[in-house]
Design a protein around this motif. Structure first.
Motif, mmCIF file in Angstrom:
data_model
loop_
_atom_site.group_PDB
_atom_site.id
_atom_site.type_symbol
_atom_site.label_atom_id
_atom_site.label_comp_id
_atom_site.label_asym_id
_atom_site.label_seq_id
_atom_site.Cartn_x
_atom_site.Cartn_y
_atom_site.Cartn_z
ATOM 1 N N ASP A 31 0.867 -1.165 -0.051
ATOM 2 C CA ASP A 31 0.071 0.032 -0.036
ATOM 3 C C ASP A 31 0.780 1.204 0.061
ATOM 4 O O ASP A 31 2.157 1.131 -0.034
ATOM 5 C CB ASP A 31 -0.889 -0.103 1.201
ATOM 6 N N GLY A 83 -4.939 6.444 6.084
ATOM 7 C CA GLY A 83 -5.548 5.323 6.049
ATOM 8 C C GLY A 83 -4.986 4.322 4.867
ATOM 9 O O GLY A 83 -4.918 3.241 5.204
ATOM 10 N N TYR A 123 -4.087 -10.328 8.708
ATOM 11 C CA TYR A 123 -3.328 -9.240 7.930
ATOM 12 C C TYR A 123 -2.123 -8.920 8.630
ATOM 13 O O TYR A 123 -2.219 -8.639 9.553
ATOM 14 C CB TYR A 123 -4.449 -8.025 7.515
ATOM 15 N N ASN A 162 -3.137 -7.010 11.700
ATOM 16 C CA ASN A 162 -4.653 -6.535 11.866
ATOM 17 C C ASN A 162 -5.537 -7.663 11.658
ATOM 18 O O ASN A 162 -5.104 -8.822 11.092
ATOM 19 C CB ASN A 162 -4.863 -5.576 10.452
ATOM 20 N N ARG A 218 -8.508 -8.033 10.385
ATOM 21 C CA ARG A 218 -9.533 -7.738 9.464
ATOM 22 C C ARG A 218 -8.727 -7.694 8.060
ATOM 23 O O ARG A 218 -7.560 -7.779 7.939
ATOM 24 C CB ARG A 218 -10.214 -6.403 9.987
ATOM 25 N N GLY A 278 -7.550 -5.529 4.961
ATOM 26 C CA GLY A 278 -7.066 -3.769 4.759
ATOM 27 C C GLY A 278 -8.004 -2.840 3.919
ATOM 28 O O GLY A 278 -8.678 -3.547 3.191
ATOM 29 N N ASP A 279 -8.068 -1.537 4.183
ATOM 30 C CA ASP A 279 -8.619 -0.715 3.197
ATOM 31 C C ASP A 279 -7.677 0.241 2.995
ATOM 32 O O ASP A 279 -7.289 0.970 3.761
ATOM 33 C CB ASP A 279 -9.689 -0.149 3.896
ATOM 34 N N PRO A 280 -6.972 0.403 1.485
ATOM 35 C CA PRO A 280 -7.752 -0.079 0.201
ATOM 36 C C PRO A 280 -7.362 -1.724 -0.232
ATOM 37 O O PRO A 280 -7.382 -2.102 -1.394
ATOM 38 C CB PRO A 280 -7.182 0.978 -0.747
ATOM 39 N N GLU A 281 -6.488 -2.240 0.781
ATOM 40 C CA GLU A 281 -6.021 -3.555 0.062
ATOM 41 C C GLU A 281 -7.170 -4.444 -0.303
ATOM 42 O O GLU A 281 -6.892 -5.158 -1.315
ATOM 43 C CB GLU A 281 -5.006 -3.994 1.131
HETATM 44 N N1 GLY Z 1 -4.430 0.144 4.687
HETATM 45 C C1 GLY Z 1 -4.214 -0.207 5.805
HETATM 46 C C2 GLY Z 1 -5.142 -0.595 6.913
HETATM 47 O O1 GLY Z 1 -6.318 -1.105 6.379
HETATM 48 O O2 GLY Z 1 -4.812 -0.926 7.877
#
Ligand code: GLY
Ligand code: AMP
Length: 433
Positions: A214, A228, A271, A287, A289, A291-294
């Motif tokens: 990312d 983020g 993650y 993490n 959960r 990822g966002d934007p992954e």
């Molecule tokens: N892009 C990082 C996250 O979702 O933690």
């Protein structure tokens, strides 16, 4: 199979998009969802942070499977409540969520189970923390991390003693991050490219999904404040199959076995954020959960029976082989609001979505959008993720930027170098891996 997706961002839009493509999925609902999701599925209002309300909704909707997007409901014990009620959910218990929600817990866990990570100390007192950043133990730069969730802002990579001491004082004395800064992790600074590895587990079996990289900083060239995430690409070209196997063996496996041995069996997505250091891959953080934007670039790569695989992970029956990874490349560009990440402007009308979505190979996922009087307007810092897909990184990047150029809203900003790392950042010393 009826699926309930919890959350309202681009990640959740990607989850609903991908899950609804599985033939066995007969219905998808999202709560609270967003206008992009609402074009294809029902969205229901919900306070995600009240586990009893979440369970109530899943029961009323007769959801066969609930997929949790963000970490906060997990930290509040939503998965514990679902499991006690015999309802399938993808996501760890409250105790399992500590792998993300307490950095001190995660570091001590890694130390106990011999999982490679940066050398560290945990400090509960200001004088201990100030001593730890003095230079003797870790040199400079030194990394100062708030223990708890701090909205992605709790980490300072301090180049000298003054900066490190200021970070300690801001977290512990000024309570910049509230109670999240009551304990600090002080650690050595690692170097090397960062990659993310996504796996799914039922507490015993592990199914790798894919990898991604990312772009956390707001401006091109990885400059400016952390966000983020301003974009991502998948898979990571740095992660050859042998390295993925090595990460499963040396990191994911001991995490899953260690959590079980500690009486905290872990189910759900994991993650793994890694730094590929000159001494091998080391964990930066976990993490619990996606990822966002992954998620927006990884989920479209997952082929096969994803919904069934998620259900199997929720019910302790996970088996490999139901999903595989496409050979395509994906790049996702986040279109952000003016003044993101500090104080994003909202309320501006969004134009050009249809033209962007008409670009071949492009998917547009909503995050900070809202519908008012039939108009689509911005409603958050990260507004949309524009994803390009092609057989090559170059093709995926070109498609994403072609589509992004067709979208307009007042104050729109996005990075122009998303995915460039995929084409030129192959500088790590492969001989050590
Ligand atoms: N892009 C990082 C996250 O979702 O933690
Ligand atoms: P985190 O919130 O733990 O993912 O940390 C945010 C960012 O800080 C990471 O993406 C890294 O770029 C950086 N970082 C965290 N820990 C370290 C470390 N030990 N050495 C170097 N950079 C780090």
């Amino acid at each position: 199979m009826k699926v309930l997706v919890l959350g309202s961002g681009g990640r959740e839009h990607a989850l609903t998009w991908r899950l609804s493509r599985d033939p066995e999925v007969t219905g998808v609902v999202a709560a609270p969802g967003n206008p992009g999701i609402a074009r294809a599925h029902r969205c229901l209002p919900l306070d995600l942070n009240t586990p009893a309300d979440v369970l109530g909704l899943a029961e009323r909707e007769r959801a066969d499977l609930t997929v949790v997007g963000p970490e906060a409901p997990l930290e509040r014990g939503v998965a514990d409540l679902f499991r006690a009620a015999g309802r399938a959910i993808v996501g760890p218990s409250r105790e399992g969520a500590a792998l993300e929600c307490s950095k001190a817990y995660a570091k001590a866990f890694m130390q106990r189970h011999d999982i490679p990570t940066a050398r560290f100390v945990i400090c509960d007192r200001v004088d201990d923390a100030l001593r730890a950043v003095g230079g003797r133990e870790f040199g400079f730069p030194v990394v100062v991390k708030a223990d708890g969730l701090a909205g992605g802002k709790g980490v300072t990579v301090a180049t000298d003693r003054a900066e490190a001491e200021a970070a300690v004082r801001a977290a512990m004395l000024d309570r910049q991050f509230g109670s999240a800064g009551a304990s600090l992790v002080i650690e050595e600074c690692l170097t090397g490219p960062e990659v993310s590895v996504f796996v799914l587990t039922d507490g015993r079996e592990i199914v790798p999904l894919s990898t991604a990289q990312d772009h956390k900083r707001i401006w091109d060239g990885d400059r400016g404040p952390n966000t983020g995430g301003m974009g991502a690409f998948a898979p990571s070209p740095l992660m050859a199959p042998q390295m993925i196997a090595d990460v499963i063996q040396r990191i994911a496996r001991p995490v899953v076995d260690g959590m079980r041995a500690d009486g905290r069996p872990y189910q759900g997505f994991l993650y793994i954020s890694l730094m590929l250091t000159p001494h091998g891959p080391k964990v930066i953080e976990f993490n619990v959960r996606f990822g966002d934007p992954e998620a927006q670039v990884v989920l479209p790569l997952v082929e096969g029976r994803l919904a069934q695989t998620l259900l199997d992970s929720a019910t302790g029956r996970l088996t490999a082989g139901q999903v595989s990874e496409s050979t395509d490349r994906l790049a996702g560009v986040v279109l952000a609001a003016r003044n993101y990440p500090a104080q994003p402007e909202t309320g501006h009308e969004i134009h050009g979505l249809d033209q962007a979505e008409a670009v071949p190979g492009v998917l547009v996922f909503h995050a900070g959008t809202r519908e008012t009087n039939g108009r689509l307007v911005t409603a958050g810092g990260r507004v949309l993720t524009v994803v390009g897909r092609a057989p090559t990184y170059e093709g995926a990047i070109a498609a994403a930027y072609d589509a992004a150029s067709k979208i307009e809203f007042e104050g729109m900003q996005y990075r122009k170098d998303i995915g460039q790392k995929a084409t030129n950042d192959l500088s790590i010393d492969r001989s050590i891996y």
